[in-house]
Design an enzyme around this catalytic site. Structure first.
Site, PDB file in Angstrom:
ATOM      1  N   GLY A  48       0.774  -1.239   0.000  1.00 12.37           N
ATOM      2  CA  GLY A  48       0.000   0.000   0.000  1.00 12.37           C
ATOM      3  C   GLY A  48       0.802   1.283   0.000  1.00 12.37           C
ATOM      4  O   GLY A  48       0.352   2.302  -0.504  1.00 12.37           O
ATOM      5  N   ASP A 107      -5.486   1.789  10.516  1.00  7.75           N
ATOM      6  CA  ASP A 107      -6.887   1.531  10.833  1.00  7.75           C
ATOM      7  C   ASP A 107      -6.988   1.200  12.326  1.00  7.75           C
ATOM      8  O   ASP A 107      -7.173   2.082  13.152  1.00  7.75           O
ATOM      9  CB  ASP A 107      -7.387   0.396   9.934  1.00  7.75           C
ATOM     10  N   LYS A 135      -7.369   6.361  10.755  1.00  7.07           N
ATOM     11  CA  LYS A 135      -8.783   6.233  11.137  1.00  7.07           C
ATOM     12  C   LYS A 135      -8.931   6.365  12.651  1.00  7.07           C
ATOM     13  O   LYS A 135      -7.992   6.095  13.392  1.00  7.07           O
ATOM     14  CB  LYS A 135      -9.320   4.884  10.667  1.00  7.07           C
ATOM     15  N   PHE A 156     -14.322   2.704   4.511  1.00  3.98           N
ATOM     16  CA  PHE A 156     -13.319   2.013   3.705  1.00  3.98           C
ATOM     17  C   PHE A 156     -12.958   2.855   2.495  1.00  3.98           C
ATOM     18  O   PHE A 156     -13.812   3.194   1.675  1.00  3.98           O
ATOM     19  CB  PHE A 156     -13.808   0.628   3.277  1.00  3.98           C
ATOM     20  N   VAL A 157     -11.684   3.216   2.389  1.00  9.50           N
ATOM     21  CA  VAL A 157     -11.237   4.091   1.304  1.00  9.50           C
ATOM     22  C   VAL A 157     -10.289   3.357   0.360  1.00  9.50           C
ATOM     23  O   VAL A 157      -9.619   2.406   0.758  1.00  9.50           O
ATOM     24  CB  VAL A 157     -10.559   5.361   1.860  1.00  9.50           C
ATOM     25  N   ASP A 163      -6.113  -0.518  -1.522  1.00  5.82           N
ATOM     26  CA  ASP A 163      -6.843  -1.430  -2.400  1.00  5.82           C
ATOM     27  C   ASP A 163      -8.105  -1.976  -1.765  1.00  5.82           C
ATOM     28  O   ASP A 163      -8.277  -1.979  -0.551  1.00  5.82           O
ATOM     29  CB  ASP A 163      -5.958  -2.636  -2.748  1.00  5.82           C
ATOM     30  N   ARG A 169      -5.608   0.373  -6.480  1.00 10.46           N
ATOM     31  CA  ARG A 169      -4.329   0.929  -6.008  1.00 10.46           C
ATOM     32  C   ARG A 169      -3.814   2.000  -6.955  1.00 10.46           C
ATOM     33  O   ARG A 169      -3.165   2.957  -6.550  1.00 10.46           O
ATOM     34  CB  ARG A 169      -3.264  -0.169  -5.903  1.00 10.46           C
TER      35      ARG A 169
END
Ligand code: IMP
Ligand code: MG
Length: 183
Positions: A48, A107, A135, A156-157, A163, A169
């Site tokens: 990521g 997260d 988050k 959820f982004v 992804d 992505r």
């Protein structure tokens, strides 16, 4: 790809490519100040953080080294599995080095909390965390994040490295994924 290419999959665009670049420039400037006169190794968390690493590293006006780790904390969906595993370790010996872990999102904070103590046990001079997004849940974890791009709502982004099932992505912007995509 641009948001327009996946318009129906997004609830909204949270951050445009231009906003992201500007914010990364600000973070890099702060880091340059904080690490003046010190060597610096930035560690990107695959997969990521690839975009954040590539763009942030290039907005520095000083030398730094880059290395990569791959860990798994998630299945292929939108929920944390709670299990952290090293899939690819550093190639660099970090003892005595100043290290910044670079991630795209925190997260629950589970991954980075685990990773920080793992790297700390290798006797670096220092370990800090830089994340583009954070988050709210992460605030409850005992993980001290020194550099944060933005705090975002608990949704959820996707995009800019983030992804859903390995897709999105390569989206230039960051947007909230529409529930119809994952329900
Ligand atoms: P944590 O251990 O819960 O902080 O998990 C962080 C990792 O989960 C991130 O590095 C991402 O790979 C993934 N993740 C968490 N939230 C999202 C999201 O909203 N979109 C995409 N990936 C996410
Ligand atoms: Mg990640």
């Amino acid at each position: 790809m641009d948001s327009a290419h996946v318009e129906n999959d997004l609830v909204n665009v949270l951050f445009t490519e231009a906003q992201i670049q500007e914010r990364l420039g600000e973070l890099a400037a702060r880091i340059e100040d904080d690490y003046a006169g010190k060597d610096l190794l930035i560690v990107g968390i695959l997969r990521g953080a690839v975009m954040v690493m590539a763009d942030m590293a290039r907005s520095f006006s000083r030398h730094l080294e880059m290395d990569w780790m791959a860990v798994s904390s998630y299945g292929s969906g939108t929920k944390s599995s709670g299990v952290v595993r090293i899939l690819k370790d550093l190639d660099t010996d970090i003892s005595g080095r100043h290290v910044i872990i670079v991630d795209e999102i925190i997260d629950t904070g589970l991954t980075l909390s685990w990773l920080t103590s793992n790297l700390t046990s290798r006797n670096p001079a220092s370990v800090e965390i830089c994340t583009l997004l954070r988050k709210p849940e992460a605030l409850q974890m005992p993980v001290d994040v020194k550099y944060v791009g933005w705090d975002i709502p608990n949704e959820f982004v996707v995009g800019y490295g983030l992804d859903y099932k390995e897709q999105y992505r390569n989206l230039r912007d960051i947007g909230t994924l529409a529930p119809h995509v994952y329900s």
